[in-house]
Design a protein around this motif. Structure first.
Motif, short mmCIF file in Angstrom:
data_model
loop_
_atom_site.label_atom_id
_atom_site.label_comp_id
_atom_site.label_asym_id
_atom_site.label_seq_id
_atom_site.Cartn_x
_atom_site.Cartn_y
_atom_site.Cartn_z
N ASP A 268 5.15 1.52 -4.49
CA ASP A 268 5.15 0.34 -3.63
C ASP A 268 6.08 -0.74 -4.18
OD1 ASP A 268 3.48 -1.03 -1.29
OD2 ASP A 268 3.67 -2.51 -2.90
N GLY B 129 0.79 -1.23 0.00
CA GLY B 129 0.00 0.00 0.00
C GLY B 129 0.82 1.26 0.00
N SER C 277 -6.16 -0.57 -6.11
CA SER C 277 -6.06 -1.51 -5.00
C SER C 277 -5.39 -0.84 -3.81
CB SER C 277 -5.23 -2.72 -5.43
OG SER C 277 -4.95 -3.56 -4.35
N GLU C 278 -5.79 -1.22 -2.60
CA GLU C 278 -5.21 -0.65 -1.39
C GLU C 278 -3.94 -1.37 -0.96
OE1 GLU C 278 -8.09 -0.34 1.73
OE2 GLU C 278 -9.59 0.65 0.46
N ASP C 279 -3.56 -2.45 -1.68
CA ASP C 279 -2.39 -3.21 -1.27
C ASP C 279 -1.14 -2.86 -2.05
OD1 ASP C 279 -2.90 -4.26 -3.73
OD2 ASP C 279 -3.20 -6.33 -3.08
N GLY C 280 -1.19 -1.77 -2.84
CA GLY C 280 0.00 -1.33 -3.56
C GLY C 280 0.19 -1.98 -4.92
N SER D 93 -2.77 3.72 -3.94
CA SER D 93 -3.30 2.87 -2.87
C SER D 93 -3.65 3.68 -1.64
CB SER D 93 -2.27 1.78 -2.51
OG SER D 93 -2.01 0.95 -3.61
N TYR E 78 -7.30 4.08 -0.02
CA TYR E 78 -7.50 3.75 1.39
C TYR E 78 -8.18 4.90 2.13
CZ TYR E 78 -6.17 2.59 6.22
OH TYR E 78 -6.18 2.32 7.57
#
Length: 280
Positions: A228, A42, A125-128, A47, A51
């Motif tokens: 990220d 993230g 996506s929030e996970d990078g 991201s 978030y």
């Protein structure tokens, strides 16, 4: 007596510095949390904004960041053309002014990401994940001249990275700091944050630019990385300690931007009768 009125544009960099400081401080902290395995990725602007969007009032925060970035871009363009810090029209002055203009490219990417998140036109996506950037690059590569467009984008990012490194090493930001009355320790702290921050930002942008160039040359969008994944590259191929150093450097950049916003020299204006150009 100071001028009763100031051009409103002179307040644009303050908003921009605060917005930039928020973004980079958060990215650096997320990178550290990822290193400590307290968060799963993230550490990229896309991201992060995705978030924040899910927070109560998150949309308002993103609008504020977007406004700040737009103000900063306008200010950087103003600096490039109007030359309020008297760099001049010699080759050195023009090089510095061009560098200022190029610096706004990285800010424009943040503004673009904020706008896309607000418009909901991309599912970040929030996970990078760099999937969105890779899909965009794949679309560009589908065109006959797309290869060179991707390579050109990578070169532009790489040049921006070099400008950031040069800016940090030479303290090219010093004309903008109104810290004459600060103690030696406070000045040293701000210069340390500036040096560390700009170098770290330059390293990350350099990695991103390199992989864009590689992606274009090999016509393979899977090579594209975001912030990220640039951190992941450092951790996987260089080491965890360099990862931590660069992540801390990104936090330093965020803190430096807060300090710059607070101390921005708004009076360095050649139209002010009390104006005296700074030297050194």
């Amino acid at each position: 007596m100071k001028k009763a009125k100031k051009k409103y544009i002179k307040y644009f960099p303050i908003l921009g510095c605060i917005s930039t400081g928020l973004i980079y401080s958060a990215i650096g902290i997320i990178a550290i949390l990822s290193l400590l395995r307290l968060k799963d990725g993230g550490a990229s602007k896309n991201s992060l904004l995705a978030y924040v969007r899910d927070w109560p009032g998150g949309v308002l925060i993103i609008w504020a960041i977007l406004l700040g970035m737009l103000c900063y871009i306008v200010w950087r363009i103003y600096e490039s053309f109007r030359d309020p810090y008297h760099y001049g029209n010699g080759w050195k002055g023009l090089a510095r002014r061009t560098g200022i203009g190029l610096s706004s490219f990285a800010d424009a990417l943040i503004a673009y990401s904020a706008l896309v998140v607000l418009m909901g036109s991309a599912n970040f996506s929030e996970d990078g994940s760099a999937q969105q950037q890779r899909e965009m690059t794949a679309s560009m590569l589908d065109f006959g001249w797309g290869k060179w467009l991707v390579v050109g984008l990578g070169l532009l990012i790489a040049v921006t990275a070099a400008v950031q490194l040069f800016y940090g090493i030479t303290r090219g930001y010093r004309e903008r700091l109104d810290i004459v009355k600060f103690s030696g320790k406070k000045k040293a702290t701000i210069f340390f944050l500036g040096f560390t921050g700009y170098v770290a930002r330059g390293v990350i942008l350099g990695i991103i630019g390199y992989f864009f160039i590689k992606s274009g040359i090999l016509k393979d969008s899977d090579y594209v990385v975001n912030t990220d994944k640039a951190f992941n590259f450092i951790g996987d191929h260089i080491g965890k300690i360099p990862f931590a150093i660069v992540a801390c450097g990104i936090i330093c950049y965020g803190l430096f931007m807060f300090a710059l916003g607070i101390t921005y020299d708004l009076d360095n204006d050649p139209s002010d009768p009390n104006f005296h150009p700074k030297k050194g």
